[in-house]
Design a protein around this motif. Structure first.
Motif, PDB file in Angstrom:
ATOM      1  N   GLN A 118       0.823  -1.203   0.000  1.00 35.89           N
ATOM      2  CA  GLN A 118       0.000   0.000   0.000  1.00 35.89           C
ATOM      3  C   GLN A 118       0.865   1.264   0.000  1.00 35.89           C
ATOM      4  O   GLN A 118       0.471   2.289  -0.553  1.00 35.89           O
ATOM      5  CB  GLN A 118      -0.920   0.007   1.219  1.00 35.89           C
ATOM      6  CG  GLN A 118      -1.876   1.171   1.257  1.00 35.89           C
ATOM      7  CD  GLN A 118      -2.656   1.249   2.543  1.00 35.89           C
ATOM      8  OE1 GLN A 118      -2.300   0.648   3.545  1.00 35.89           O
ATOM      9  NE2 GLN A 118      -3.730   2.006   2.533  1.00 35.89           N
ATOM     10  N   ALA A 119       2.050   1.201   0.567  1.00 37.76           N
ATOM     11  CA  ALA A 119       2.947   2.361   0.649  1.00 37.76           C
ATOM     12  C   ALA A 119       3.664   2.659  -0.675  1.00 37.76           C
ATOM     13  O   ALA A 119       4.209   3.744  -0.848  1.00 37.76           O
ATOM     14  CB  ALA A 119       3.979   2.148   1.753  1.00 37.76           C
ATOM     15  N   ALA A 120       3.648   1.709  -1.595  1.00 33.71           N
ATOM     16  CA  ALA A 120       4.367   1.893  -2.865  1.00 33.71           C
ATOM     17  C   ALA A 120       3.690   2.940  -3.734  1.00 33.71           C
ATOM     18  O   ALA A 120       2.467   3.026  -3.777  1.00 33.71           O
ATOM     19  CB  ALA A 120       4.456   0.562  -3.609  1.00 33.71           C
ATOM     20  N   ARG A 121       4.485   3.700  -4.447  1.00 29.49           N
ATOM     21  CA  ARG A 121       3.975   4.723  -5.368  1.00 29.49           C
ATOM     22  C   ARG A 121       3.669   4.141  -6.749  1.00 29.49           C
ATOM     23  O   ARG A 121       2.942   4.738  -7.535  1.00 29.49           O
ATOM     24  CB  ARG A 121       4.980   5.868  -5.516  1.00 29.49           C
ATOM     25  CG  ARG A 121       5.179   6.677  -4.258  1.00 29.49           C
ATOM     26  CD  ARG A 121       3.871   7.079  -3.731  1.00 29.49           C
ATOM     27  NE  ARG A 121       3.812   8.480  -3.332  1.00 29.49           N
ATOM     28  CZ  ARG A 121       2.781   8.974  -2.693  1.00 29.49           C
ATOM     29  NH1 ARG A 121       1.764   8.202  -2.399  1.00 29.49           N
ATOM     30  NH2 ARG A 121       2.746  10.219  -2.350  1.00 29.49           N
ATOM     31  N   HIS A 122       4.248   2.982  -7.045  1.00 29.24           N
ATOM     32  CA  HIS A 122       4.060   2.324  -8.342  1.00 29.24           C
ATOM     33  C   HIS A 122       3.942   0.834  -8.070  1.00 29.24           C
ATOM     34  O   HIS A 122       4.848   0.235  -7.472  1.00 29.24           O
ATOM     35  CB  HIS A 122       5.243   2.611  -9.267  1.00 29.24           C
ATOM     36  CG  HIS A 122       5.551   4.076  -9.384  1.00 29.24           C
ATOM     37  ND1 HIS A 122       4.854   4.910 -10.216  1.00 29.24           N
ATOM     38  CD2 HIS A 122       6.460   4.845  -8.734  1.00 29.24           C
ATOM     39  CE1 HIS A 122       5.329   6.139 -10.092  1.00 29.24           C
ATOM     40  NE2 HIS A 122       6.307   6.133  -9.196  1.00 29.24           N
ATOM     41  N   VAL A 123       2.815   0.226  -8.492  1.00 29.87           N
ATOM     42  CA  VAL A 123       2.592  -1.194  -8.235  1.00 29.87           C
ATOM     43  C   VAL A 123       2.083  -1.900  -9.493  1.00 29.87           C
ATOM     44  O   VAL A 123       1.401  -1.306 -10.322  1.00 29.87           O
ATOM     45  CB  VAL A 123       1.589  -1.429  -7.070  1.00 29.87           C
ATOM     46  CG1 VAL A 123       2.134  -0.919  -5.759  1.00 29.87           C
ATOM     47  CG2 VAL A 123       0.239  -0.825  -7.359  1.00 29.87           C
ATOM     48  N   ALA A 124       2.428  -3.162  -9.605  1.00 28.29           N
ATOM     49  CA  ALA A 124       1.868  -4.072 -10.603  1.00 28.29           C
ATOM     50  C   ALA A 124       1.283  -5.222  -9.798  1.00 28.29           C
ATOM     51  O   ALA A 124       1.999  -5.866  -9.029  1.00 28.29           O
ATOM     52  CB  ALA A 124       2.947  -4.571 -11.566  1.00 28.29           C
ATOM     53  N   ILE A 143      -0.761   2.149 -11.181  1.00 33.67           N
ATOM     54  CA  ILE A 143      -1.191   0.820 -10.749  1.00 33.67           C
ATOM     55  C   ILE A 143      -1.403  -0.014 -12.019  1.00 33.67           C
ATOM     56  O   ILE A 143      -2.335   0.235 -12.779  1.00 33.67           O
ATOM     57  CB  ILE A 143      -2.497   0.897  -9.929  1.00 33.67           C
ATOM     58  CG1 ILE A 143      -2.312   1.808  -8.704  1.00 33.67           C
ATOM     59  CG2 ILE A 143      -2.958  -0.503  -9.520  1.00 33.67           C
ATOM     60  CD1 ILE A 143      -3.604   2.209  -8.024  1.00 33.67           C
ATOM     61  N   TYR A 144      -0.522  -0.969 -12.245  1.00 36.73           N
ATOM     62  CA  TYR A 144      -0.590  -1.827 -13.433  1.00 36.73           C
ATOM     63  C   TYR A 144      -1.435  -3.046 -13.098  1.00 36.73           C
ATOM     64  O   TYR A 144      -1.180  -3.744 -12.113  1.00 36.73           O
ATOM     65  CB  TYR A 144       0.814  -2.248 -13.867  1.00 36.73           C
ATOM     66  CG  TYR A 144       1.676  -1.064 -14.242  1.00 36.73           C
ATOM     67  CD1 TYR A 144       1.649  -0.543 -15.534  1.00 36.73           C
ATOM     68  CD2 TYR A 144       2.499  -0.454 -13.306  1.00 36.73           C
ATOM     69  CE1 TYR A 144       2.425   0.548 -15.878  1.00 36.73           C
ATOM     70  CE2 TYR A 144       3.281   0.646 -13.643  1.00 36.73           C
ATOM     71  CZ  TYR A 144       3.240   1.146 -14.927  1.00 36.73           C
ATOM     72  OH  TYR A 144       4.002   2.232 -15.262  1.00 36.73           O
ATOM     73  N   VAL A 145      -2.441  -3.303 -13.944  1.00 36.99           N
ATOM     74  CA  VAL A 145      -3.409  -4.371 -13.690  1.00 36.99           C
ATOM     75  C   VAL A 145      -3.500  -5.271 -14.920  1.00 36.99           C
ATOM     76  O   VAL A 145      -3.688  -4.782 -16.029  1.00 36.99           O
ATOM     77  CB  VAL A 145      -4.806  -3.782 -13.388  1.00 36.99           C
ATOM     78  CG1 VAL A 145      -5.815  -4.878 -13.119  1.00 36.99           C
ATOM     79  CG2 VAL A 145      -4.736  -2.815 -12.225  1.00 36.99           C
ATOM     80  N   PRO A 146      -3.378  -6.595 -14.734  1.00 36.20           N
ATOM     81  CA  PRO A 146      -3.527  -7.492 -15.885  1.00 36.20           C
ATOM     82  C   PRO A 146      -4.989  -7.699 -16.244  1.00 36.20           C
ATOM     83  O   PRO A 146      -5.864  -7.714 -15.374  1.00 36.20           O
ATOM     84  CB  PRO A 146      -2.913  -8.808 -15.379  1.00 36.20           C
ATOM     85  CG  PRO A 146      -3.210  -8.795 -13.916  1.00 36.20           C
ATOM     86  CD  PRO A 146      -3.104  -7.339 -13.498  1.00 36.20           C
ATOM     87  N   VAL A 147      -5.252  -7.819 -17.524  1.00 38.06           N
ATOM     88  CA  VAL A 147      -6.580  -8.218 -17.983  1.00 38.06           C
ATOM     89  C   VAL A 147      -6.469  -9.713 -18.254  1.00 38.06           C
ATOM     90  O   VAL A 147      -5.863 -10.134 -19.231  1.00 38.06           O
ATOM     91  CB  VAL A 147      -6.999  -7.443 -19.253  1.00 38.06           C
ATOM     92  CG1 VAL A 147      -8.329  -7.953 -19.775  1.00 38.06           C
ATOM     93  CG2 VAL A 147      -7.041  -5.950 -18.966  1.00 38.06           C
ATOM     94  N   MET A 148      -7.007 -10.496 -17.340  1.00 34.22           N
ATOM     95  CA  MET A 148      -6.894 -11.945 -17.422  1.00 34.22           C
ATOM     96  C   MET A 148      -7.931 -12.496 -18.395  1.00 34.22           C
ATOM     97  O   MET A 148      -9.095 -12.075 -18.365  1.00 34.22           O
ATOM     98  CB  MET A 148      -7.085 -12.576 -16.046  1.00 34.22           C
ATOM     99  CG  MET A 148      -6.077 -12.139 -14.999  1.00 34.22           C
ATOM    100  SD  MET A 148      -4.411 -12.728 -15.305  1.00 34.22           S
ATOM    101  CE  MET A 148      -4.556 -14.426 -14.786  1.00 34.22           C
TER     102      MET A 148
END
Length: 182
Positions: A118-124, A143-148
Motif C-alpha cells: 500500500q505504501a508503494a507509489r508504483h505497483v503491478a 497501478i498496473y493491472v492485468p486483464v486476465m
C-alpha cells in the motif's frame, strides 16, 4: 482512509519502497499450476511473466519521459511462492529484488506485506482481493493491472476504477495497454 501502523520493533525496522520503485505483487490462484479450472472454464492461474515485464518497461519509460529515476524493481509474494518460475525469472531477467524484510515479523507478516504494498507509489498487481485493496487504498501514482482471459471467480474486476488515470490495464493476450479514464 484505512490506516494501520507498520509493525514496530527491532525485527521489523524496514524501509518503505522508494518513491520511484515499482513493487510487483505476485500471487497465483493455484500455486502449483499454470492453468486452473473454474466451473467448466480453464483459466490462467496467474499473470504471466510478460505482464510484469511490460509493467517494468512502462515504468522505466515513464521515468525516462519525466526525467526521473526509474527506481528499484521489487517482487513481493508469499515466501512459499519465491521459487515459482515467474518470480525467479523476474529476479533473473529484470533484476528485481525479492522483498523478504517482513519474514521475521511472524503471524502479522501478511499485514506488514499489505501495508508495504500500500505504501508503494508504483505497483503491478496480480488479480487478488489482497492486492486490489492495497492498491485501491494507496496513494500510488501508477497501478498496473492485468486483464486476465476467461472468467475470474471473484467480481473484483467490476470494482476496478476504470476512470481513474492511475490505473494502467494490460491485456497480455492481445498486447494492448490502456490507461484508466482514456
Amino acid at each position: 482512509v484505512f490506516y494501520a501502523p507498520m509493525p514496530t520493533g527491532p525485527a521489523a525496522s524496514v524501509p518503505l519502497p522508494g518513491a520511484d520503485d515499482l513493487v510487483m505483487y505476485f500471487r497465483p490462484f493455484k500455486p502449483a499450476q499454470v492453468f486452473d479450472i473454474y466451473g467448466d472454464t480453464p483459466r490462467l492461474s496467474s499473470p504471466p511473466y510478460s505482464f510484469f515485464a511490460k509493467a517494468a518497461e512502462q515504468h522505466r519509460l515513464r521515468a525516462t519521459a519525466s526525467g526521473t529515476a526509474s527506481g528499484k524493481l521489487w517482487v513481493e509474494s508469499d515466501p512459499t511462492l519465491r521459487k515459482h518460475p515467474t518470480v525467479l525469472r523476474l529476479v533473473k531477467d529484470l533484476g528485481a529484488e525479492l522483498f523478504v524484510a517482513m519474514d521475521q515479523v511472524g503471524r502479522k507478516a501478511w499485514l506488514a506485506d499489505f501495508l508495504w504494498l500500500q505504501a508503494a507509489r508504483h505497483v503491478a498487481i496480480a488479480p487478488s482481493t489482497f492486492a486490489w485493496w492495497a492498491a485501491f487504498l494507496s496513494h500510488a501514482e501508477s497501478i498496473y493491472v492485468p486483464v486476465m482471459p476467461g472468467e475470474v471467480p471473484m467480481p473484483w474486476c467490476a470494482l476496478l476504477p476504470v476512470t481513474d488515470p492511475r490505473y494502467v490495464f494490460h491485456d497480455f493476450w492481445a498486447n494492448l495497454l490502456w490507461q484508466g479514464g482514456a
